[in-house]
Design an enzyme around this catalytic site. Structure first.
Site, short mmCIF file in Angstrom:
data_model
loop_
_atom_site.label_atom_id
_atom_site.label_comp_id
_atom_site.label_asym_id
_atom_site.label_seq_id
_atom_site.Cartn_x
_atom_site.Cartn_y
_atom_site.Cartn_z
N VAL A 64 1.16 -6.70 -0.03
CA VAL A 64 1.26 -7.93 0.74
C VAL A 64 0.37 -7.91 1.98
O VAL A 64 0.05 -8.97 2.53
CB VAL A 64 2.73 -8.19 1.15
CG1 VAL A 64 3.17 -7.22 2.23
CG2 VAL A 64 2.93 -9.63 1.61
N ALA B 135 5.12 1.85 1.12
CA ALA B 135 5.48 0.59 0.47
C ALA B 135 4.28 -0.34 0.43
O ALA B 135 3.45 -0.33 1.34
CB ALA B 135 6.64 -0.08 1.19
N ASP B 136 4.20 -1.13 -0.62
CA ASP B 136 3.18 -2.16 -0.72
C ASP B 136 3.76 -3.55 -0.44
O ASP B 136 3.03 -4.46 -0.10
CB ASP B 136 2.55 -2.14 -2.11
CG ASP B 136 1.64 -0.93 -2.27
OD1 ASP B 136 0.42 -1.09 -2.09
OD2 ASP B 136 2.15 0.17 -2.56
N ARG B 137 5.06 -3.66 -0.59
CA ARG B 137 5.73 -4.92 -0.24
C ARG B 137 7.23 -4.67 -0.13
O ARG B 137 7.83 -4.05 -1.00
CB ARG B 137 5.46 -6.01 -1.30
CG ARG B 137 5.92 -7.40 -0.89
CD ARG B 137 5.63 -8.43 -2.00
NE ARG B 137 4.21 -8.57 -2.26
CZ ARG B 137 3.50 -9.68 -2.04
NH1 ARG B 137 4.08 -10.72 -1.50
NH2 ARG B 137 2.22 -9.74 -2.36
N ALA C 250 8.59 -2.61 -3.27
CA ALA C 250 7.59 -2.28 -4.29
C ALA C 250 6.69 -1.18 -3.76
O ALA C 250 6.16 -1.27 -2.65
CB ALA C 250 6.76 -3.51 -4.65
#
Length: 359
Positions: free
Chosen positions: A93, A244-246, A254
């Site tokens: 994100v 974390a990526d989102r 995620a």
């Protein structure tokens, strides 16, 4: 001295080609957004914060020598290129968050009607350039709060930690998120041992995290992804720390594929499970993990390693790049630049802290 994955001077951007690590350390030039998009898509640069920074700096480089006929012409170009960069990798994100803020900034400057086209361009470039130092500052805060919290939970005694994928200087502007917490523990002589998973199929742990751990001279060991349960059963692990990526409104997270199973194993073995990420990784627009778009990567990443086939020819593949860890499995907390919070606290806490970037 931490690794430098992103090198930037006004009008010039170079990135460390992470596809070549750990065998070759080579920087490649990024001259425009097309180069930035390609580097992100091919994973020459990866890690949610670094993706956002390289994407925005690739636009800054392109803007540097580009002329525009009017403020509206500039605005249209910036918006189009930011949308293009977001399309490179949809799950993380941070790049979309930066794009929203960048478009908001240029729209506000254009609507003011008191700035020349050149003044607007320079202001946009400056905002993108500031992302580098801002990210390092945020990461250092994450490292501070995470190390302090984990040590408090362990009577200030040295700890053994496990991490997954790569979340250090190679995934950020510098210092790192989850690896930043580990780095801080090491700086305080409170890191007994760090374990990193190989992180199949792209081997970010074996190629990149191990590279950073060796570079920083930390006590560390590499394990295969399928050794985690045995490690937790046989060794005393005080914390699992991942990036974390989102992170969405309910705290579902995620991150790199394999994170979910680590959280399940940590729950079973009563090992606190932490997520370390900046505010820019939080997406309040999505309610739960089921709403996150998961990127699916090419089958060749499963069937081949460095171009050498290791799987039977003709086999079908399912290769999601990320999985979603339910909030209830994040038992230690989510480590941010503002402190450590339970997943259900994030929405309120982040609403209390306005993001400093692009004000």
């Amino acid at each position: 001295m931490t690794l430098e994955a992103i090198r930037y001077q006004s009008g010039r951007l170079e990135i460390l080609d992470q596809l070549l690590l750990p065998d070759v350390t080579e920087y490649i030039s990024i001259k425009n957004t097309q180069d930035g998009w390609k580097a992100i898509k091919l994973m020459q640069v990866r890690g949610a914060p670094a993706i956002a920074i390289v994407g925005c700096l690739s636009l800054a480089v392109e803007l540097h020598d580009k002329e525009f006929s009017s403020p509206e012409d500039l605005r249209s170009f910036v918006e189009e290129q930011l949308d293009y960069l977001v399309s490179a990798r949809p799950t993380a994100v941070n790049i979309s968050d930066a794009a929203v803020k960048g478009k908001s900034l240029v729209a506000r400057l254009v609507s003011d009607q008191k700035y020349t086209t050149e003044e607007i361009k320079l202001r946009v470039i400056k905002e993108f350039e500031d992302m580098l130092q801002y990210d390092i500052k945020v990461n250092q805060s994450i490292g501070h709060f995470g190390a302090e919290f984990i040590l408090q939970k362990n009577d200030n005694q040295p700890v053994n930690v496990l991490t997954h994928c790569n979340t250090g200087s190679l995934a950020t502007a510098g210092y790192g998120t989850a690896l930043g917490v580990i780095r801080k523990l090491h700086e305080q002589s409170k890191l007994e041992h760090a374990y990193c998973t190989e992180t199949r199929p792209y081997l970010q742990g074996a190629r990149l995290t191990a590279y950073e751990l060796v570079h920083e001279k930390m006590n560390a060991s590499l394990i295969c992804d399928n050794m985690v349960a045995a490690l937790m059963a046989e060794k005393k692990i005080h914390a699992v720390i991942v990036g974390a990526d989102r992170v969405v409104a309910n705290g579902d997270t995620a991150n790199k594929i394999g994170t979910y199973q680590l959280a399940v194993l940590a729950k079973y073995h009563q090992v606190p499970f932490y997520v370390a990420c900046p505010q820019t990784t939080f997406d309040s627009n999505l309610k739960a993990g089921d709403d996150i778009q998961i990127e699916v990567r090419p089958p060749e990443e499963l069937t081949c390693i460095k171009g050498i086939r290791v799987a039977a020819a003709g086999i079908n593949c399912w290769n999601p790049a990320f999985d979603v860890t339910p909030a209830q499995l994040i038992t230690g907390g989510i480590i941010t630049e503002f402190g450590v919070f339970r997943p259900e606290e994030l929405l309120q806490k982040f609403n209390e802290h306005s993001t400093e970037q692009f004000k």
